[in-house]
Design a protein around this motif. Structure first.
Motif, PDB file in Angstrom:
ATOM      1  N   CYS A  20       0.523  -1.188   0.045  1.00  0.00           N
ATOM      2  CA  CYS A  20      -0.175  -0.069   0.080  1.00  0.00           C
ATOM      3  C   CYS A  20       0.883   1.364   0.022  1.00  0.00           C
ATOM      4  O   CYS A  20       0.422   2.370   0.476  1.00  0.00           O
ATOM      5  N   VAL A  21       2.115   1.182  -0.811  1.00  0.00           N
ATOM      6  CA  VAL A  21       2.897   2.483  -0.636  1.00  0.00           C
ATOM      7  C   VAL A  21       2.033   3.669  -1.543  1.00  0.00           C
ATOM      8  O   VAL A  21       2.404   4.731  -0.986  1.00  0.00           O
ATOM      9  N   TRP A  22       1.670   3.176  -2.341  1.00  0.00           N
ATOM     10  CA  TRP A  22       1.007   4.423  -3.235  1.00  0.00           C
ATOM     11  C   TRP A  22      -0.377   4.305  -3.329  1.00  0.00           C
ATOM     12  O   TRP A  22      -1.248   4.848  -4.283  1.00  0.00           O
ATOM     13  N   SER A  23      -1.102   3.813  -2.252  1.00  0.00           N
ATOM     14  CA  SER A  23      -2.864   3.919  -2.153  1.00  0.00           C
ATOM     15  C   SER A  23      -3.132   5.271  -2.088  1.00  0.00           C
ATOM     16  O   SER A  23      -2.757   6.018  -1.027  1.00  0.00           O
ATOM     17  N   GLY A  24      -4.088   5.490  -3.063  1.00  0.00           N
ATOM     18  CA  GLY A  24      -4.564   6.946  -2.705  1.00  0.00           C
ATOM     19  C   GLY A  24      -5.745   7.069  -2.047  1.00  0.00           C
ATOM     20  O   GLY A  24      -6.181   6.256  -1.264  1.00  0.00           O
ATOM     21  N   GLU A  25      -6.273   8.314  -1.772  1.00  0.00           N
ATOM     22  CA  GLU A  25      -7.432   8.449  -0.910  1.00  0.00           C
ATOM     23  C   GLU A  25      -8.569   7.467  -0.985  1.00  0.00           C
ATOM     24  O   GLU A  25      -8.987   6.994   0.061  1.00  0.00           O
ATOM     25  N   GLU A  26      -9.134   7.360  -2.413  1.00  0.00           N
ATOM     26  CA  GLU A  26     -10.360   6.418  -2.407  1.00  0.00           C
ATOM     27  C   GLU A  26     -10.036   4.992  -1.978  1.00  0.00           C
ATOM     28  O   GLU A  26     -10.643   4.220  -1.238  1.00  0.00           O
ATOM     29  N   GLU A  27      -8.732   4.607  -2.281  1.00  0.00           N
ATOM     30  CA  GLU A  27      -8.042   3.171  -1.928  1.00  0.00           C
ATOM     31  C   GLU A  27      -8.306   3.023  -0.462  1.00  0.00           C
ATOM     32  O   GLU A  27      -8.938   2.037   0.013  1.00  0.00           O
ATOM     33  N   ARG A  28      -7.514   4.305   0.128  1.00  0.00           N
ATOM     34  CA  ARG A  28      -7.624   3.905   1.572  1.00  0.00           C
ATOM     35  C   ARG A  28      -8.911   4.091   2.294  1.00  0.00           C
ATOM     36  O   ARG A  28      -9.329   3.395   3.550  1.00  0.00           O
ATOM     37  N   ALA A  29      -9.757   4.958   1.959  1.00  0.00           N
ATOM     38  CA  ALA A  29     -11.206   5.159   2.135  1.00  0.00           C
ATOM     39  C   ALA A  29     -11.927   3.574   2.393  1.00  0.00           C
ATOM     40  O   ALA A  29     -12.516   3.133   3.494  1.00  0.00           O
ATOM     41  N   LEU A  30     -11.805   2.885   0.971  1.00  0.00           N
ATOM     42  CA  LEU A  30     -12.285   1.582   0.975  1.00  0.00           C
ATOM     43  C   LEU A  30     -11.509   0.596   1.941  1.00  0.00           C
ATOM     44  O   LEU A  30     -12.279  -0.492   2.682  1.00  0.00           O
ATOM     45  N   MET A  31     -10.282   0.710   2.285  1.00  0.00           N
ATOM     46  CA  MET A  31      -9.600  -0.199   3.092  1.00  0.00           C
ATOM     47  C   MET A  31     -10.099  -0.084   4.501  1.00  0.00           C
ATOM     48  O   MET A  31     -10.424  -0.955   5.357  1.00  0.00           O
ATOM     49  N   LYS A  32     -10.297   1.331   4.640  1.00  0.00           N
ATOM     50  CA  LYS A  32     -10.826   1.498   6.173  1.00  0.00           C
ATOM     51  C   LYS A  32     -12.080   1.242   6.354  1.00  0.00           C
ATOM     52  O   LYS A  32     -12.530   0.262   7.325  1.00  0.00           O
ATOM     53  N   GLU A  33     -13.097   1.308   5.446  1.00  0.00           N
ATOM     54  CA  GLU A  33     -14.465   0.840   5.490  1.00  0.00           C
ATOM     55  C   GLU A  33     -14.495  -0.607   5.831  1.00  0.00           C
ATOM     56  O   GLU A  33     -15.339  -1.176   6.534  1.00  0.00           O
ATOM     57  N   ASN A  34     -13.618  -1.419   4.938  1.00  0.00           N
ATOM     58  CA  ASN A  34     -13.771  -2.998   4.885  1.00  0.00           C
ATOM     59  C   ASN A  34     -12.918  -3.581   5.976  1.00  0.00           C
ATOM     60  O   ASN A  34     -12.709  -4.635   5.954  1.00  0.00           O
ATOM     61  N   GLY A  35     -12.218  -2.587   6.836  1.00  0.00           N
ATOM     62  CA  GLY A  35     -11.263  -3.274   7.742  1.00  0.00           C
ATOM     63  C   GLY A  35     -10.184  -4.060   7.146  1.00  0.00           C
ATOM     64  O   GLY A  35      -9.854  -5.029   7.794  1.00  0.00           O
ATOM     65  N   VAL A  36      -9.669  -3.921   5.799  1.00  0.00           N
ATOM     66  CA  VAL A  36      -8.490  -4.260   5.277  1.00  0.00           C
ATOM     67  C   VAL A  36      -7.159  -3.972   6.130  1.00  0.00           C
ATOM     68  O   VAL A  36      -7.193  -3.008   6.513  1.00  0.00           O
ATOM     69  N   PHE A  37      -6.578  -5.309   6.340  1.00  0.00           N
ATOM     70  CA  PHE A  37      -5.072  -4.871   7.238  1.00  0.00           C
ATOM     71  C   PHE A  37      -3.950  -4.848   6.226  1.00  0.00           C
ATOM     72  O   PHE A  37      -3.919  -5.362   5.115  1.00  0.00           O
ATOM     73  N   ILE A  38      -3.444  -3.790   6.516  1.00  0.00           N
ATOM     74  CA  ILE A  38      -2.060  -3.231   5.899  1.00  0.00           C
ATOM     75  C   ILE A  38      -0.832  -3.875   6.511  1.00  0.00           C
ATOM     76  O   ILE A  38      -0.475  -3.724   7.590  1.00  0.00           O
TER      77      ILE A  38
END
Lengths: 421, 421
Positions: free
Chosen positions: A264-282
């Motif tokens: 997730c070096v280059w994850s943008g805002e939308e990607e990070r928002a979806l990770m947060k929403e879905n509880g994806v672990f980084i």
């Protein structure tokens, strides 16, 4: 009181990110594999329980490696003068192909399992290779060692050398069979492992999505590691707005599917928002991100957003299996990022790195990675006597020194209340 | 033939930057401390000379540490969550103050000398502390260990705590006395060591310039490490166009005064041009530059310009004394710099890092750091058997693995033809 015992020593853990709990010369009581409490002196109700006294040594929660490639351990520290996609072609793929041979796999995985056992890591998410029998053998070795975590048979049906590619049908059938055969293992569990989008067709991803729903297995993969990889994914998946969507559209991006995404070096805002929403672990893998010239992930941003963040050694993109090394790499990389890229994101601190290495990544496994009551007792005992200094050190300073200077090998190790050595 | 012997093993060195010379199972003949040649089989003229056969082990030139603080070894790996100027106040200065006590200095320098002896480093430029007696004791310990290099009594007469500041007159008088007393040592030689411009008044620098011309001693200091430091120097030295001028105007910036400058992270074009013109050696200290959030030096630029570049551990800004670690840190940092700052400066490679760690830094000491004829025989023997792998490795790959993975401790070590262990 049969399954009750105590450890004694200098207990250190991180109840929250950035917060260090220090209990010098204290007792940690374990009941049925889980932590009952920490005490200055042993309460009367525990009189007579066995006490393993580790004297003046340090006792930390076992470390968590959220991302490593067991099938690449043989070439850690080799071919590091290459960038990601060349490195895959020239290093990763030829080595992983060898795991079709069960004799080779046995020898290579034994070396890996021995090294992981000796390390301070107690929990893990591991990539194996494409090969079902070799993957099962790896799981058996890790289970026998007393370690706990997830292992994945890798899926690849495109953009791979002939020696390391399955047809889609074959890959899904083998994965299904492997998931069934994994029922043999109590503590080393299977995890769906599409290598990354460039290696997996849409058909494969859809099939894995179905298997995920059928078996309820968690999932791991790579995300937004490298700019050339991201450009390639965009080309391969027209219509996606960001890399993570290529997983999400098959139901393989958190939510009902517990998911770890490496880098997730280059994850943008939308990607990070979806990770947060879905509880994806980084899984933050700082050394690998340096070695294959990927960049530096914005970990401070992840923490501010309340993302789940743990650390990964990413062997063999990272050369070192030690999560202590990953901690110091994470701190050092964050300092460079602050200096060179974005002074709004201050560097990580040692207590924050320790949190990510323990409770942060540990949350993927349940109540793991802390010495709070109810947590499974994963612990490592560290002897800093081999690192003599004339400077008197506080307990927190002793932890910092061990993390920076030791070889990362504890003198005793406990996983879910069981002592391994 | 009395002082003639041979080493046998897998010989690896870097005759030029980026070029790896590989001599598997070869003989290296040493006559009177210097290299006579490398041979596949021992020539008849050397029949009967003693041969130290190191079997299948690796033999590399001894490593060179162009910049470290012996007086900071006690707190390596501590207080790393601070930036340079805070770190100096809170870590460096209180620790260095202790060296006024000869008993403390003895204990601390013994630990340092033992660690340096066990390491793969054979030559060095070291900062001691302000204290003349302690500095002489450090020199005695290193000379007794059989190591060779330069040590500096530090000068500081401003912007320092009361416990770590001299008057200008006192500092110059002590330095003069120390230079005279250093005549006792044959192989560990004195080096003028103004800490850095913020710690030294113009009067001090002028006095050191005079001492330099009188004694012909070389000189070491810090240069353009950190942006806040550079801004401070510009304030302290009105009229200078760049940091290096603050040294140069006192005759302490190369030319007739052999000079090592640590860091040069932010050296601009004019400063680099003067370094090049004056043959100033750059001690690149990548780990320290991460730890105290300084940045990443443009090493590729230095190499293109033909600057003299070696590596420094910069203990305790760097936590690790191992120059192998400095090599991999240099490579990793250069990859991040390429990715994040300037894609016109490609990353460093392993052979380039080995060159800087041996012949690059070694040139400061004369013919040191290579296995070419006429070079002083500094060599380390490395056993990679403790790093087992199932992957067959070429000799060059074995070197890369040892550099990335080993603890940096050779199993045998030679300095100027003398075996230390």
């Amino acid at each position: 009181m049969q399954n009750t015992f105590a450890l004694r020593g200098n207990l250190v853990y991180t109840p929250a990110c950035g917060e260090l709990a220090l209990h010098p010369h204290s007792y940690l009581v374990c009941e049925n594999g889980a932590l009952a409490g920490i005490f200055d002196t042993l309460p009367a109700r525990y009189a007579g329980i066995p006490v393993e006294d580790h004297g003046d040594k340090l006792i930390l929660p076992g470390l968590v490696d959220l991302h490593a490639h067991a099938g690449q351990f043989a070439y850690r520290g080799l071919g590091m003068d290459l960038e990601l996609l060349d490195w895959l072609e020239q290093n990763a793929f030829p080595e992983e192909s060898k795991f079709a041979d069960p004799h080779y796999a046995e020898a290579a995985y034994r070396l890996f399992a021995d090294a992981l056992t000796r390390s301070a890591t107690t929990r893990f998410c591991l990539f194996a290779t494409l090969h079902r029998p070799a993957t099962l053998r790896l799981m058996a070795l890790l289970e026998a060692a007393g370690l706990r975590g997830f292992v994945g048979k890798v899926n690849m049906d495109r953009n791979s050398p002939d020696t390391l590619r399955e047809t889609t049908a074959e890959s899904l059938a083998e994965t299904c069979r492997w998931l069934e055969e994994s029922a043999d293992f109590a503590h080393v569990r299977p995890m769906l492992t599409p290598r990354f989008i460039p290696s997996c067709t849409d058909e494969m991803m859809a099939g894995l999505g179905r298997l995920q729903r059928e078996f309820g297995a968690p999932m791991q993969s790579h995300l937004s590691e490298n700019l050339s990889e991201i450009a390639w994914v965009a080309e391969l998946c027209p219509g996606t707005r960001f890399y993570g969507e290529a997983y999400a559209r098959h139901g393989l991006f958190g939510g009902a599917c517990p998911t770890v995404m490496a880098h997730c070096v280059w994850s943008g805002e939308e990607e990070r928002a979806l990770m947060k929403e879905n509880g994806v672990f980084i899984a933050h893998c700082p050394q690998s991100n340096m070695n294959v010239s990927s960049g530096i992930a914005p970990v401070r941003q992840f923490l501010r957003e309340g993302q789940h963040v743990g650390l990964g050694s990413d062997v063999a993109g990272g050369a070192h299996l030690s999560i202590f090394r990953a901690m110091t790499d994470a701190i050092q990389a964050s300092k460079l990022r602050w200096r060179l890229v974005d002074q709004d994101l201050p560097a990580l601190t040692m207590p924050e790195a320790l949190y990510m290495a323990t409770k942060g990544g540990g949350a993927f496994f349940g109540k793991v990675g802390s010495f709070e009551p109810g947590y499974e007792l994963d612990a490592v005992v560290l002897d800093d006597a081999a690192l003599p200094t004339t400077r008197p050190c506080t307990l927190a300073e002793r932890v910092e020194r061990v993390v920076y200077l030791s070889d990362g090998q504890p003198c005793a190790k406990y996983v879910a209340g069981r002592r391994l050595f």
